[in-house]
Design a protein around this motif. Sequence first.
Motif, short mmCIF file in Angstrom:
data_model
loop_
_atom_site.label_atom_id
_atom_site.label_comp_id
_atom_site.label_asym_id
_atom_site.label_seq_id
_atom_site.Cartn_x
_atom_site.Cartn_y
_atom_site.Cartn_z
N UNK A 247 -11.63 -4.24 16.47
CA UNK A 247 -10.32 -4.87 16.57
C UNK A 247 -9.62 -4.89 15.22
N UNK A 248 -10.36 -5.21 14.16
CA UNK A 248 -9.77 -5.25 12.82
C UNK A 248 -9.22 -3.88 12.42
N UNK A 249 -9.97 -2.81 12.72
CA UNK A 249 -9.51 -1.46 12.39
C UNK A 249 -8.25 -1.11 13.19
N UNK A 250 -8.27 -1.41 14.50
CA UNK A 250 -7.09 -1.13 15.32
C UNK A 250 -5.88 -1.92 14.87
N UNK A 251 -6.08 -3.18 14.51
CA UNK A 251 -4.98 -4.04 14.05
C UNK A 251 -4.38 -3.49 12.77
N UNK A 252 -5.24 -2.95 11.89
CA UNK A 252 -4.74 -2.41 10.62
C UNK A 252 -3.79 -1.24 10.85
N UNK A 253 -4.03 -0.44 11.89
CA UNK A 253 -3.12 0.65 12.22
C UNK A 253 -1.84 0.12 12.85
N UNK A 254 -1.96 -0.88 13.73
CA UNK A 254 -0.79 -1.38 14.46
C UNK A 254 0.22 -2.01 13.53
N UNK A 255 -0.23 -2.82 12.56
CA UNK A 255 0.73 -3.53 11.71
C UNK A 255 1.04 -2.81 10.40
N UNK A 256 0.24 -1.79 10.07
CA UNK A 256 0.38 -1.20 8.74
C UNK A 256 0.75 0.26 8.67
N UNK A 257 0.97 0.92 9.82
CA UNK A 257 1.29 2.34 9.80
C UNK A 257 2.45 2.63 10.75
N UNK A 258 3.20 3.71 10.51
CA UNK A 258 4.30 4.08 11.40
C UNK A 258 3.79 4.49 12.78
N UNK A 259 4.71 4.54 13.72
CA UNK A 259 4.34 4.80 15.11
C UNK A 259 3.72 6.18 15.29
N UNK A 260 4.14 7.17 14.53
CA UNK A 260 3.57 8.50 14.73
C UNK A 260 2.12 8.56 14.27
N UNK A 261 1.77 7.77 13.26
CA UNK A 261 0.36 7.67 12.86
C UNK A 261 -0.44 6.96 13.95
N UNK A 262 0.12 5.91 14.51
CA UNK A 262 -0.55 5.17 15.57
C UNK A 262 -0.80 6.07 16.79
N UNK A 263 0.19 6.87 17.15
CA UNK A 263 0.03 7.77 18.29
C UNK A 263 -1.08 8.79 18.01
#
Length: 316
Positions: A247-263
């Motif tokens: 969860x911590x790793x996923x959260x770090x992507x959700x709040x800290x990276x642009x949407x194209x990185x998340x995708x």
Amino acid sequence: MPEMVGGERVETKILMLMVIFAVVFPLVLNRPLHKIGAQKLKALGMNRFNYDGEPVLTAGGLILVCSSAITGIVLIGLLLLRGVNSELLLHGFLFLTGMITMAFWGWHDDRASDRDAKGFRGHFGVLWRERRMTSGMWKLIGGTSTAFCLTLSLSNTLWAGFVAFGLLALCPNIINLFDLRPGRAIKVFWCLTALAGAFGLWTIGASAAMANWIFLIPVFMASMFMFPHDVGGKIMLGDTGANALGFAAGFSFVIGTPIYIQVSMLVLFLCLQVAAEFCSFSRVIEQVGWLRRLDQWGRATEAENKKNQTGSSGLV
């Protein structure tokens, strides 16, 4: 990005103070929490046989979660005392709520005795054939429900919400897929958070990235303190720890990276999840030289110290 509080100078001062607390508190809590936690796990009978047939304490991630949660509460209290009312405070509440809840579902699975079903196909197969809910199925339902509820507060568009939900729901299971050998899950967590941090620095800048990492630092610190015990085969993270780190790793992507990185990360996680249903990650790692060396890092020294005994942080 957090709102400005009394100007850039005051905000930077608060952030730096929070960074110090985020580093120091896990350091202070490490020894007493590990001692108490190990005693409680033994008293509860949380012993499992690892892949090598050795008895090992499981659900050691509970210690990591307690350290991270206590530190996170202190950080939130510091923000409230300073009168900060910002997105950073909201992220702190959501992060602690999500991590503790995900760890709870993992703890429920660690405590259960029905460990025969493996993977999505196994759990859905038991539900279809026996009309019975496995602990893994309860973990799946609880984890996805938690991810969905948090997504409602983290995203303001349907597309961003869909991607955030996928990351928060899938990443805990991805970490759990790798939690089959000593220290492997923690290494995967470190790699994922390093990626998230690098992408954050590259795309949103250092100050915003540091603010996003405030509540992740205690988890990272706690994972470093847990690593020697995990890699030494003394205690497993269990689903409790794997869920929390995922969860911590996923959260770090959700709040800290642009949407194209998340995708991009969501697509990667989906591919890994599908691949895990048909092949063994452990076998792949053994066949690729650099992956095998990375996987063995830290474990070989501990194995020498223990003379012919190799521990594990996961079940077959």
